[in-house]
Scaffold this motif. Structure first.
Motif, short mmCIF file in Angstrom:
data_model
loop_
_atom_site.label_atom_id
_atom_site.label_comp_id
_atom_site.label_asym_id
_atom_site.label_seq_id
_atom_site.Cartn_x
_atom_site.Cartn_y
_atom_site.Cartn_z
N ALA A 109 0.84 -1.20 0.00
CA ALA A 109 0.00 0.00 0.00
C ALA A 109 0.87 1.25 0.00
CB ALA A 109 -0.92 0.00 1.22
N ASN A 110 0.70 2.07 -1.01
CA ASN A 110 1.39 3.34 -1.11
C ASN A 110 0.37 4.36 -1.61
OD1 ASN A 110 3.39 5.30 -1.14
ND2 ASN A 110 4.16 4.71 -3.16
N ILE A 111 -0.54 4.72 -0.72
CA ILE A 111 -1.71 5.52 -1.08
C ILE A 111 -1.31 6.72 -1.94
CG2 ILE A 111 -3.45 7.06 -0.09
CD1 ILE A 111 -3.91 5.05 2.05
N PRO A 112 -2.02 6.93 -3.06
CA PRO A 112 -3.30 6.30 -3.44
C PRO A 112 -3.16 5.05 -4.30
CG PRO A 112 -2.81 8.09 -4.95
CD PRO A 112 -1.67 8.06 -3.95
N GLU A 113 -1.99 4.42 -4.30
CA GLU A 113 -1.77 3.23 -5.12
C GLU A 113 -1.67 1.97 -4.26
OE1 GLU A 113 0.72 5.34 -8.78
OE2 GLU A 113 1.71 3.91 -7.45
N PHE A 114 -2.14 0.87 -4.86
CA PHE A 114 -2.03 -0.44 -4.21
C PHE A 114 -1.47 -1.42 -5.24
CE2 PHE A 114 -5.13 1.86 -1.81
CZ PHE A 114 -4.92 1.49 -0.50
N LYS A 115 -0.32 -2.00 -4.92
CA LYS A 115 0.32 -2.97 -5.81
C LYS A 115 0.19 -4.35 -5.19
CE LYS A 115 4.73 -4.06 -8.06
NZ LYS A 115 6.16 -3.66 -8.21
N VAL A 116 -0.28 -5.29 -5.98
CA VAL A 116 -0.51 -6.65 -5.49
C VAL A 116 0.22 -7.66 -6.38
CG1 VAL A 116 -2.22 -8.42 -4.99
CG2 VAL A 116 -2.73 -6.03 -4.49
N SER A 117 0.98 -8.54 -5.76
CA SER A 117 1.62 -9.66 -6.46
C SER A 117 0.90 -10.94 -6.05
CB SER A 117 3.11 -9.75 -6.10
OG SER A 117 3.78 -8.55 -6.42
N VAL A 118 0.55 -11.75 -7.03
CA VAL A 118 -0.26 -12.93 -6.77
C VAL A 118 0.43 -14.19 -7.28
CG1 VAL A 118 -2.31 -14.12 -7.70
CG2 VAL A 118 -2.55 -11.89 -6.61
N THR A 119 0.29 -15.27 -6.51
CA THR A 119 0.76 -16.59 -6.91
C THR A 119 -0.39 -17.57 -6.79
OG1 THR A 119 3.00 -16.13 -6.09
CG2 THR A 119 2.42 -18.44 -6.47
N THR A 120 -0.68 -18.28 -7.86
CA THR A 120 -1.79 -19.22 -7.82
C THR A 120 -1.43 -20.41 -6.94
OG1 THR A 120 -0.99 -20.38 -9.80
CG2 THR A 120 -2.57 -18.59 -10.13
N ASN A 121 -2.43 -20.96 -6.27
CA ASN A 121 -2.21 -22.17 -5.47
C ASN A 121 -2.02 -23.38 -6.38
OD1 ASN A 121 -2.49 -20.74 -3.05
ND2 ASN A 121 -4.71 -20.98 -3.07
N GLY A 122 -2.72 -23.39 -7.50
CA GLY A 122 -2.60 -24.48 -8.46
C GLY A 122 -1.39 -24.30 -9.36
N LYS A 138 2.05 -16.60 -11.80
CA LYS A 138 2.39 -15.39 -11.06
C LYS A 138 1.99 -14.17 -11.89
CE LYS A 138 6.40 -17.49 -8.72
NZ LYS A 138 5.87 -17.42 -7.36
N ALA A 139 1.54 -13.13 -11.19
CA ALA A 139 1.14 -11.90 -11.87
C ALA A 139 1.13 -10.75 -10.89
CB ALA A 139 -0.23 -12.06 -12.52
N GLU A 140 1.19 -9.53 -11.43
CA GLU A 140 1.14 -8.33 -10.62
C GLU A 140 0.07 -7.39 -11.17
OE1 GLU A 140 4.94 -6.49 -10.57
OE2 GLU A 140 5.83 -7.95 -9.18
N ALA A 141 -0.48 -6.57 -10.29
CA ALA A 141 -1.47 -5.57 -10.71
C ALA A 141 -1.37 -4.38 -9.78
CB ALA A 141 -2.88 -6.15 -10.70
N LYS A 142 -1.74 -3.23 -10.30
CA LYS A 142 -1.72 -2.01 -9.49
C LYS A 142 -3.03 -1.26 -9.71
CE LYS A 142 1.05 1.34 -10.71
NZ LYS A 142 2.29 2.13 -10.92
N ALA A 143 -3.64 -0.85 -8.62
CA ALA A 143 -4.88 -0.07 -8.68
C ALA A 143 -4.64 1.27 -8.01
CB ALA A 143 -6.03 -0.81 -7.99
N VAL A 144 -5.31 2.29 -8.51
CA VAL A 144 -5.10 3.63 -7.99
C VAL A 144 -6.44 4.30 -7.70
CG1 VAL A 144 -5.02 4.60 -10.32
CG2 VAL A 144 -3.97 5.86 -8.45
N ILE A 145 -6.48 5.10 -6.63
CA ILE A 145 -7.66 5.87 -6.26
C ILE A 145 -7.48 7.29 -6.81
CG2 ILE A 145 -9.09 6.73 -4.36
CD1 ILE A 145 -7.87 4.51 -2.62
N GLU A 146 -8.47 7.77 -7.55
CA GLU A 146 -8.38 9.09 -8.15
C GLU A 146 -9.57 9.95 -7.76
OE1 GLU A 146 -5.97 8.20 -12.30
OE2 GLU A 146 -8.16 8.19 -12.32
N PRO A 147 -9.35 11.23 -7.45
CA PRO A 147 -10.47 12.11 -7.14
C PRO A 147 -11.29 12.42 -8.39
CG PRO A 147 -8.41 13.35 -7.19
CD PRO A 147 -8.05 11.91 -7.32
N ARG A 148 -12.59 12.43 -8.22
CA ARG A 148 -13.49 12.76 -9.33
C ARG A 148 -14.04 14.17 -9.20
NH1 ARG A 148 -18.00 10.70 -9.55
NH2 ARG A 148 -18.20 10.65 -11.82
N CYS A 149 -13.89 14.78 -8.02
CA CYS A 149 -14.53 16.06 -7.76
C CYS A 149 -13.57 17.03 -7.10
CB CYS A 149 -15.76 15.87 -6.86
SG CYS A 149 -16.97 14.66 -7.46
N SER A 150 -13.93 18.30 -7.17
CA SER A 150 -13.22 19.35 -6.45
C SER A 150 -14.26 20.26 -5.81
CB SER A 150 -12.32 20.16 -7.40
OG SER A 150 -13.12 20.76 -8.43
#
Length: 212
Positions: A109-122, A138-150
């Motif tokens: 967690a590095n707000i506003p970003e979240f980086k996730v590394s995943v390993t399948t059990n299978g 194995k794979a990685e993904a990153k999601a980010v929170i962005e403001p929509r309003c001011s």
């Protein structure tokens, strides 16, 4: 002559066996490549879902522990800029979503970003390629929170007080309504005296998306 033909056929048979064996191995190897691709796709899907879940958890809890009645304009500006976002419980949500997709996750967690590394059990499973039964996706993904309003700019202060209080109060000890200007030209008004669901408000003020 018959003997010569039989001799030729006998010499060709081993070559035929080798050729067929090679083709079969290539076919099985192609199947393994497809299985590896499917496992990798499963891992990427799990990573995407986990990263989005983490970001959404942080977004939905944007007003956790806050009292809308006490928020000043400066507080609202910090909220909209993401300065008040916290990661509490976000990575736990990523772990939950990874488990739902039969995988384990490592969340950063590095707000506003979240980086996730995943390993399948299978794994890819047993195949003609040695060791494939121990290969996990194995794979990685990153999601980010962005403001929509001011915050919508307020009117210039009047030299004489208005006899009519603004909507949502504005009288002594009662904060006025907060007006936002959101993407797409959408106007949003929030009455701190009738806050309703703060989670729904957070979802209107912030969007969550996957990032490269």
């Amino acid at each position: 002559m018959v003997t010569a033909r039989a001799r030729d056929e006998g010499q060709a048979f081993p070559i035929y066996v080798v050729a067929v064996t090679g083709l079969l191995f290539a076919a099985f190897a192609f199947v393994v490549v497809g299985m590896a691709g499917a496992t990798r796709s499963d891992a990427q899907g799990a990573a995407d879902a986990a990263a989005l879940a983490a970001a959404r958890e942080a977004r939905d809890n944007a007003f956790e522990g806050m009292n809308p009645l006490t928020l000043t304009q400066g507080d609202w500006e910090k909220i909209l800029s993401g300065d008040r976002l916290v990661a509490l419980g976000a990575c736990a949500k990523a772990d939950t979503f990874a488990a739902m997709n039969d995988a384990t996750a490592v969340c950063e967690a590095n707000i506003p970003e979240f980086k996730v590394s995943v390993t399948t059990n299978g794994t890819i499973g047993e195949s003609v390629i040695p060791g494939s039964e121990g290969i996990h996706g194995k794979a990685e993904a990153k999601a980010v929170i962005e403001p929509r309003c001011s915050l919508k700019p307020g009117p210039a202060p009047s030299p004489t007080p208005s006899p009519t209080p603004p909507p949502g109060g504005g009288g002594a000890g009662t904060p006025p309504s907060v007006e936002f200007r959101c993407k797409g030209g959408v106007a949003l008004t929030f009455d701190p005296t009738k806050p309703g669901s703060l989670t729904q408000l957070a979802r209107r003020l912030f969007s969550v998306r996957l990032a490269d």
